[in-house]
Write a protein that holds these residues in place. Sequence first.
Motif, PDB file in Angstrom:
ATOM      1  N   LYS A   1       0.831  -1.359   0.017  1.00 24.11           N
ATOM      2  CA  LYS A   1       0.092  -0.049   0.235  1.00 24.11           C
ATOM      3  C   LYS A   1       0.837   1.210   0.155  1.00 24.11           C
ATOM      4  N   PHE A   2       2.108   1.159   0.639  1.00 24.02           N
ATOM      5  CA  PHE A   2       2.906   2.444   0.873  1.00 24.02           C
ATOM      6  C   PHE A   2       3.396   2.579  -0.585  1.00 24.02           C
ATOM      7  N   VAL A   3       3.814   1.572  -1.184  1.00 28.33           N
ATOM      8  CA  VAL A   3       4.426   1.828  -2.703  1.00 28.33           C
ATOM      9  C   VAL A   3       3.320   2.415  -3.659  1.00 28.33           C
ATOM     10  N   MET A   4       2.186   1.618  -3.551  1.00 28.90           N
ATOM     11  CA  MET A   4       0.931   2.318  -4.399  1.00 28.90           C
ATOM     12  C   MET A   4       0.550   3.621  -4.059  1.00 28.90           C
TER      13      MET A   4
ATOM     14  N   ALA B   1       1.003   6.856  -6.645  1.00 30.09           N
ATOM     15  CA  ALA B   1      -0.104   7.478  -6.815  1.00 30.09           C
ATOM     16  C   ALA B   1       0.018   8.933  -6.913  1.00 30.09           C
ATOM     17  N   VAL B   2       0.661   9.335  -5.438  1.00 28.64           N
ATOM     18  CA  VAL B   2       1.192  10.565  -5.158  1.00 28.64           C
ATOM     19  C   VAL B   2       2.051  11.237  -6.162  1.00 28.64           C
ATOM     20  N   PHE B   3       3.074  10.563  -6.524  1.00 25.55           N
ATOM     21  CA  PHE B   3       3.929  10.942  -7.749  1.00 25.55           C
ATOM     22  C   PHE B   3       3.174  11.225  -8.938  1.00 25.55           C
ATOM     23  N   LEU B   4       2.225  10.564  -9.227  1.00 24.20           N
ATOM     24  CA  LEU B   4       1.446  10.984 -10.331  1.00 24.20           C
ATOM     25  C   LEU B   4       0.567  12.305 -10.519  1.00 24.20           C
TER      26      LEU B   4
ATOM     27  N   ILE C   1       5.823   9.899   5.769  1.00 19.56           N
ATOM     28  CA  ILE C   1       5.623  10.519   6.840  1.00 19.56           C
ATOM     29  C   ILE C   1       4.024  10.507   7.040  1.00 19.56           C
ATOM     30  N   PHE C   2       3.214  10.454   5.989  1.00 17.37           N
ATOM     31  CA  PHE C   2       1.957  10.549   6.203  1.00 17.37           C
ATOM     32  C   PHE C   2       1.565   8.933   6.801  1.00 17.37           C
ATOM     33  N   ILE C   3       2.025   7.874   6.441  1.00 20.00           N
ATOM     34  CA  ILE C   3       1.657   6.685   7.057  1.00 20.00           C
ATOM     35  C   ILE C   3       2.117   6.512   8.273  1.00 20.00           C
ATOM     36  N   ARG C   4       3.331   7.042   8.889  1.00 28.06           N
ATOM     37  CA  ARG C   4       3.993   7.113  10.129  1.00 28.06           C
ATOM     38  C   ARG C   4       2.823   7.490  11.255  1.00 28.06           C
TER      39      ARG C   4
ATOM     40  N   GLY D   1      -2.623  14.726  -0.442  1.00 24.10           N
ATOM     41  CA  GLY D   1      -2.861  14.320   0.988  1.00 24.10           C
ATOM     42  C   GLY D   1      -4.065  13.262   0.926  1.00 24.10           C
ATOM     43  N   ILE D   2      -4.833  13.776   0.046  1.00 22.10           N
ATOM     44  CA  ILE D   2      -6.144  13.124  -0.193  1.00 22.10           C
ATOM     45  C   ILE D   2      -6.099  11.593  -0.893  1.00 22.10           C
ATOM     46  N   ILE D   3      -5.099  11.904  -1.927  1.00 26.10           N
ATOM     47  CA  ILE D   3      -4.479  10.851  -2.722  1.00 26.10           C
ATOM     48  C   ILE D   3      -3.984   9.679  -1.703  1.00 26.10           C
ATOM     49  N   ALA D   4      -3.078  10.153  -1.045  1.00 26.05           N
ATOM     50  CA  ALA D   4      -2.283   9.158   0.178  1.00 26.05           C
ATOM     51  C   ALA D   4      -3.359   8.593   0.782  1.00 26.05           C
ATOM     52  N   ALA D   5      -4.056   9.187   1.589  1.00 26.64           N
ATOM     53  CA  ALA D   5      -5.256   8.863   2.336  1.00 26.64           C
ATOM     54  C   ALA D   5      -6.154   7.694   1.824  1.00 26.64           C
ATOM     55  N   VAL D   6      -6.752   8.119   0.825  1.00 29.67           N
ATOM     56  CA  VAL D   6      -7.517   7.063  -0.197  1.00 29.67           C
ATOM     57  C   VAL D   6      -6.856   5.802  -0.755  1.00 29.67           C
ATOM     58  N   VAL D   7      -5.597   5.799  -1.098  1.00 25.58           N
ATOM     59  CA  VAL D   7      -5.002   4.738  -1.585  1.00 25.58           C
ATOM     60  C   VAL D   7      -4.392   3.953  -0.361  1.00 25.58           C
ATOM     61  N   TYR D   8      -3.863   4.566   0.718  1.00 20.90           N
ATOM     62  CA  TYR D   8      -3.145   3.700   1.629  1.00 20.90           C
ATOM     63  C   TYR D   8      -4.193   3.094   2.714  1.00 20.90           C
ATOM     64  N   LYS D   9      -5.613   3.601   2.476  1.00 20.97           N
ATOM     65  CA  LYS D   9      -6.716   3.126   3.442  1.00 20.97           C
ATOM     66  C   LYS D   9      -6.722   1.419   3.340  1.00 20.97           C
TER      67      LYS D   9
END
Length: 135
Positions: free
Chosen positions: A5-8, A12-15, A65-68, A123-131
């Motif tokens: 999930k971290f890599v995904m 996604a955040v990079f894109l 940092i987000f997932i930590r 930030g929204i992308i990170a939250a949605v994809v990592y969920k």
Amino acid sequence: MNVKKFVMASVAVFLGFEVIDAIVHTGILGATYQALAQIWRPDMMAKMWIMHIGSFVLAFLFTYIFIRGYENKGMMEGVRYGIIIGLFSNIPFGFYSYVMYPLPFSLCLAWFIYGMIEFIICGIIAAVVYKPRKV
């Protein structure tokens, strides 16, 4: 940490960073940059690969940092994170650039505003994809 999930999320955040940067810097601010052509490096376009690598590294650090501190509180957690990191990043970039370089304040303010929007979206992308998946 869920590595997959971290890599995904990082990709996604990079894109997200890349697409938003293209829209903002090529589309929205393109005419402003052309009007200031005399202050940019003449070989700037040949060095753009460095910016893409920087965005890639930024995306992974941003997501790490987000997932930590991840609390599984949904999209608003991503918004809040985007605001915090956006302020942390864009205040020095946008306003220090105005002080150091012969740039119009309106451009630096635009960098700040669009940068904030970009970090909030990412930030929204990170939250949605990592969920985590609901079981």
